[in-house]
Design an enzyme around this catalytic site. Structure first.
Site, short mmCIF file in Angstrom:
data_model
loop_
_atom_site.label_atom_id
_atom_site.label_comp_id
_atom_site.label_asym_id
_atom_site.label_seq_id
_atom_site.Cartn_x
_atom_site.Cartn_y
_atom_site.Cartn_z
N GLU A 128 103.47 12.33 -0.78
CA GLU A 128 101.82 12.83 0.10
C GLU A 128 102.18 14.29 1.15
OE1 GLU A 128 98.38 10.13 -0.31
OE2 GLU A 128 97.33 11.62 -0.26
N HIS A 304 94.86 -1.42 1.68
CA HIS A 304 94.98 -0.76 1.09
C HIS A 304 95.56 -0.12 0.62
CE1 HIS A 304 92.65 3.92 2.36
NE2 HIS A 304 94.18 4.31 2.21
N GLU A 305 96.55 0.29 0.80
CA GLU A 305 97.52 0.91 -0.13
C GLU A 305 97.67 0.11 -2.17
OE1 GLU A 305 98.64 3.18 0.63
OE2 GLU A 305 97.62 3.62 3.01
N GLU A 327 90.66 8.62 -1.18
CA GLU A 327 90.66 7.84 0.73
C GLU A 327 89.23 7.42 1.16
OE1 GLU A 327 93.37 7.02 1.46
OE2 GLU A 327 94.83 8.46 0.79
C1 7MF Z 1 94.22 2.56 5.48
O1 7MF Z 1 95.95 6.88 2.92
C2 7MF Z 1 93.46 3.37 6.01
C3 7MF Z 1 94.13 4.74 6.16
C4 7MF Z 1 98.43 8.87 3.29
C5 7MF Z 1 98.69 9.09 4.86
C6 7MF Z 1 97.85 5.84 4.30
O2 7MF Z 1 97.02 5.84 2.18
C7 7MF Z 1 97.44 7.18 3.41
C8 7MF Z 1 97.88 7.93 2.25
C9 7MF Z 1 97.46 9.07 6.81
C10 7MF Z 1 96.00 8.27 7.46
C11 7MF Z 1 96.03 6.77 7.55
C12 7MF Z 1 95.89 6.63 6.59
C13 7MF Z 1 97.36 7.00 5.36
C14 7MF Z 1 97.79 8.14 5.56
C15 7MF Z 1 95.63 4.99 5.87
C16 7MF Z 1 96.65 4.09 6.08
C17 7MF Z 1 95.17 2.70 5.80
N1 7MF Z 1 97.75 8.00 1.03
BR1 7MF Z 1 97.82 10.33 6.88
ZN ZN Z 2 94.68 5.84 1.70
#
Ligand code: 7MF
Ligand code: ZN
Length: 883
Positions: A128, A304-305, A327
């Site tokens: 990503e 989150h993931e 997001e």
């Molecule tokens: C909790 O969004 C909140 C935000 C992209 C990478 C993780 O799952 C994601 C990925 C970025 C910035 C913040 C977060 C993430 C990314 C994130 C992680 C945990 N899809 Br760039």
């Molecule tokens: Zn995310």
């Protein structure tokens, strides 16, 4: 590296893909010297595309192309296909065909950490947003969804573990000590969700039984030395899976769910289907090495993931302008989850603090953009606080407007209607509208208009009629490229308090019955100005406005300090109690800044904190939050032409005045929260440690040795990292220079073998105006534990210095600025994403007083004039200079 000007991508130019991919068959041959990737795609013309004879255009980046075959026939370069450096173009293709592409890549030399790379000897991927094109030629856009089958071949001794998305369907040994595993993912997915891991890893295994009775195999893979640090992430995963079933009715869909910890990672974590990849710092934890904050962060990131499996993977984004679709929604989901696992008020305070300190600043700066941007140059620059945090606030407002039941009906409809599709934020809002019957046409402006709305509230009390009226006006500031914005649909929660702190009934008309009138209401603002009248009030109430921070806005109301003190101790809404305390402290600090420190700290502030320290009835986690003075970053954000040095000095002056005045109460608070038995990460024990460590930090601001002695004792006796770090931080930020150096040296000696602890050790120095002046920062960059290839180390020194050590960074001689410019230029050659993120503090140059802003601008120009600027850095630097 690009040297020419990167191009602008516009939402208005979106076209459906001319070709769609049904299946992707990948074969990876992994070697020390590189990797060969064989990719076979089954492709067909998209019936929805109007371009019937469109050429086939596949994206690629830094690839060495070895072979192209169409339906079994090798194609010739130049005549059959063209390679442009960023694309592979085949002018003529049939309506349906099979394409094989063989590429050679060098993961061991990949310092950008996009695509396939190596981290501590392990092969891993980050795709990503546009990393898959660094692996093979492919239509690398999220609206092309395909089923993947992946065979990985590697040396069995160095890479015993071979992982990809889905289920493993085949494995076996090969010649020369090599072996293979084949994975099959039954769910169609966009290329950004592809993942591969190969290395020498150990696993922690567990099982989760879903609501329908299916057993899911859970595995967390880590390097052998980290085997004992996975329990917390595993527990968090199981809690997340249960919560998503209970709150959203979402069951996990594959038979196995894997998490891998990786040391070198540009971001926090990644939701690849069935195979989440995490930055080690966001998954590994033990009592000895991780703070309470880290434990909480891990729980929320694992959640989150995991939640992305539905909000992102099963239903994905049509294009990257829709990034907040997954997001913003997923942050809202993980935030509600964390609230349910602990204290909702405290979680809300943490989210709002981030939003008001950092997202509001972004929304007021040169990179301001709507939750759904209209254009971008480099998509990785748009993983912003606006997309994530403001996006989550927008979803939260829909939840507030619809209520929990209709919101759930809306999310059910959204998942049902769009399962397996790539959709837009508009599809999300439409599902919410259709399920609830509400009209969200005006609400949609939240997605299109950048900038933080300002709500100005004026009140009036008519004692004869017993009517209290509130006039609420909204205005949305201009942002780059957007002026004359329309009023937005804003949910505004409020309550009114009587003289004894009693919650008064809110009667919006004289006919409303006092007995049944609620004591909290959500008003809906839709016009530029509204006046609301509350009837049947025998006295002028104290308003409690924008409860729970019901909308991401700046609220302007002429609070008196008496009112704020009153709300701090009486408001039934815990969030607004905290907010009243923040506003009072901001007001006190701001007036001292205005008078250059002359005058006394308002005794009402001291009394309010004294009352807090004595309050044993209030949730101690809330007390701990309320004792934190507004940060320097927040005070700077609130100021028009901030004098950073004066803000820093004044805040410290207030802190030491409070500490000196409340010495006995602080010692009592410290002792009361000492001990507490076995270490556990429950809201109660986290609150105890937080209170204790705040009291300790304050005590070190006093000129006697009480605090120092307590800190040294805590440092030597602590059985957990929260207390150890609390004591170290307090000492490092104190004037005890000898103790500071000794404590830092001892700490490093003890924990040098643990990268996550060393990162904290760097941060605590880099954020301190005592231990983190520029020469000391320069020395940290030369420290043997510093690693220019590791994003966490870079962030913990350079990022923390520029983002948290504000007085040192904004040194009036400009040395902080030119230092940052120099490091950013250096990093741009190895890791452009990190360089572009690190430069953010300089982009706010316009906000500062002329002496500062001229120097900041000069530093930006220094970067702009660098030869071979990446697209990432180009966009940020040029947009902020041109604003
Ligand atoms: C909790 O969004 C909140 C935000 C992209 C990478 C993780 O799952 C994601 C990925 C970025 C910035 C913040 C977060 C993430 C990314 C994130 C992680 C945990 N899809 Br760039
Ligand atoms: Zn995310």
């Amino acid at each position: 590296m690009r040297t020419n000007q990167p191009t602008t991508i516009r939402l208005s130019e979106y076209k459906v893909p001319a070709y769609l991919v049904d299946t992707v068959d990948l074969r990876f041959e992994l070697f020390e010297s590189g990797a060969r990737v064989h990719s076979t795609l089954t492709v067909h013309r998209n019936p929805e595309s109007t371009e019937e004879f469109a050429p086939l255009e596949l994206d690629g980046d830094s690839l060495k192309l070895e072979r192209v075959e169409l339906d079994g026939q090798e194609l010739a370069a130049g005549s059959d296909y063209n390679e442009t450096g960023v694309q592979l173009v085949i002018a003529k293709v049939p309506a349906r065909f099979e394409l094989t592409v063989v590429t050679w890549i060098e993961p061991q030399n990949n310092t950008r950490l996009e695509g396939l790379y190596k981290s501590s000897g392990m092969f891993c991927t980050q795709c990503e947003a546009e990393g898959f094109r660094c692996i093979t030629y492919f239509p690398d856009r999220p609206d092309v969804m395909a089923r993947y089958r992946t065979r990985i071949e590697a040396d069995k001794a160095s890479c015993p573990v071979l992982l990809s998305n889905g289920n493993d369907v085949d494995r076996g040994d090969l010649e020369d000590g090599r072996h293979f595993v084949t994975w099959e993912d039954p769910f169609p997915k966009p290329s950004y969700l592809f993942a591969l891991v190969a290395g020498d890893l150990v696993e922690k295994q567990d099982t989760f039984t879903t609501c329908s009775g299916r057993d899911i195999d859970l595995r967390i893979f880590v390097e052998p030395r980290n085997a004992a640090k996975c329990q917390h992430a595993m527990d968090s995963l199981k809690r997340s899976m249960r919560w998503d079933e209970e709150v959203y009715g979402r069951e996990y869909d594959l038979d196995i769910f894997m998490i891998v910890a990786v040391d070198d990672f540009n971001m926090g974590a990644m939701e690849n289907k069935g195979l989440n990849i995490f930055n080690s710092s966001c998954v590994l934890a033990s009592q000895e090495t991780a703070t309470d904050l880290a434990f909480q962060r891990i729980e929320s990131i694992v959640a989150h993931e995991y939640f992305h499996n539905w909000s992102g993977n099963r239903v994905t984004c049509r294009d990257w302008f829709q990034l907040s679709l997954k997001e913003g929604f997923t942050v809202f989901r993980d935030s509600t989850f964390s609230a349910d696992m602990g204290s909702p008020t405290v979680k809300r305070i943490e989210d709002v603090t981030l939003l008001r300190t950092a997202q509001f600043a972004e929304d007021a700066g040169p990179m301001a953009h709507p939750v759904r941007p209209a254009s971008y140059m480099e998509i990785s620059n748009f993983y912003t606080l606006t997309i994530y945090e403001k996006g989550a606030e927008v979803v939260r407002m829909i939840h507030t407007l619809l209520g929990p039941d209709l919101f759930r009906k809306g999310s059910d409809l959204y998942f049902e209607r769009h399962d397996g599709e790539a959709v837009t934020t508009d599809d999300f809002v439409k599902a919410m509208e259709d399920a609830s019957g509400r009209d969200l046409a005006q609400f949609r402006l939240w997605y299109d208009q950048a900038g933080t709305p300002v709500l100005t509230v004026a009140d009036d009390y008519d004692s004869e009629r017993g009517v209290y009226s509130l006039k609420i006006q909204q205005a949305i500031p201009d942002t780059s490229g957007q002026t004359n914005k329309k009023p937005q649909h804003i949910p505004f929660a409020l309550g009114l308090l009587g003289a004894e702190g009693e919650a008064l009934p809110l009667r919006l008309g004289s006919t409303e019955d006092a007995a049944s009138a609620p004591t909290e209401r959500v008003l809906e603002l839709t016009d530029a100005s509204h006046t609301f009248e509350f009837h049947g009030l025998s006295q002028k109430p104290v308003p409690s406005l924008l409860r729970h921070f019901s909308a991401p806005v700046r609220l302007v109301y002429p609070w008196s300090r008496e009112q704020l003190v009153f709300l701090m101790s009486h408001d039934p809404d815990g969030f607004n109690r905290w907010d009243a305390g923040q506003r009072l402290a901001v007001d006190v600090i701001q007036s001292l800044v205005a008078s250059s420190g002359a005058g006394d700290v308002d005794p009402r502030l001291v009394d309010a904190y004294r009352a807090l320290l004595a309050d044993r009835a209030l949730d101690q986690a809330l007390v701990a939050k309320m004792l934190h003075l507004p940060s320097e970053a927040y005070l700077i954000e609130l100021a028009d032409s901030p004098d950073v040095a004066a803000i820093h000095r004044t805040r410290e002056q207030v802190l030491s005045h409070l500490a000196t005045s409340l010495r006995d109460e602080l010692v009592a608070c410290y002792n009361r929260n000492l001990g507490g038995g076995e270490y556990e990460v429950t809201p109660e024990s986290v609150a105890r440690r937080s209170l204790k460590n705040t009291a300790l930090a304050w005590l070190l601001m006093i000129n006697d040795d009480t605090g120092r002695d307590l800190a040294l004792q805590q440092l030597s006796e602590a059985d957990n990292m929260t207390d150890r770090m609390g004591a170290l931080r307090a000492l490092v930020n104190s004037d005890y220079a000898a103790e500071r150096s000794q404590a830092l040296a001892d700490f490093y000696e003890q924990f040098q073998s643990d990268p996550q602890v060393v990162e904290q050790w760097f941060s605590v120095q880099a954020s301190s105006d005592r231990a983190g002046q520029l020469p000391q920062i320069q020395a940290l960059l030369k420290h043997p534990a510093f690693d220019w290839k590791n994003p966490n180390k870079i962030r913990s020194v350079i990022g923390v210095f520029a983002g948290q050590n504000l007085a040192a960074f904004h040194n009036p001689d400009g040395s902080g600025y030119s230092f940052l410019a120099e490091q950013v230029c250096r990093l741009d050659d190895s890791n452009p994403q990190i360089a572009a993120r690190l430069v953010a503090p300089l982009t706010r140059w316009k906000k500062f007083a002329p002496a500062y802003s001229a120097l900041m601008r000069t530093a930006l120009e220094q970067i702009r004039d660098k030869a071979e600027l990446s697209a990432d850095l180009y966009e940020v630097v040029h947009k902020s200079l041109e604003a």
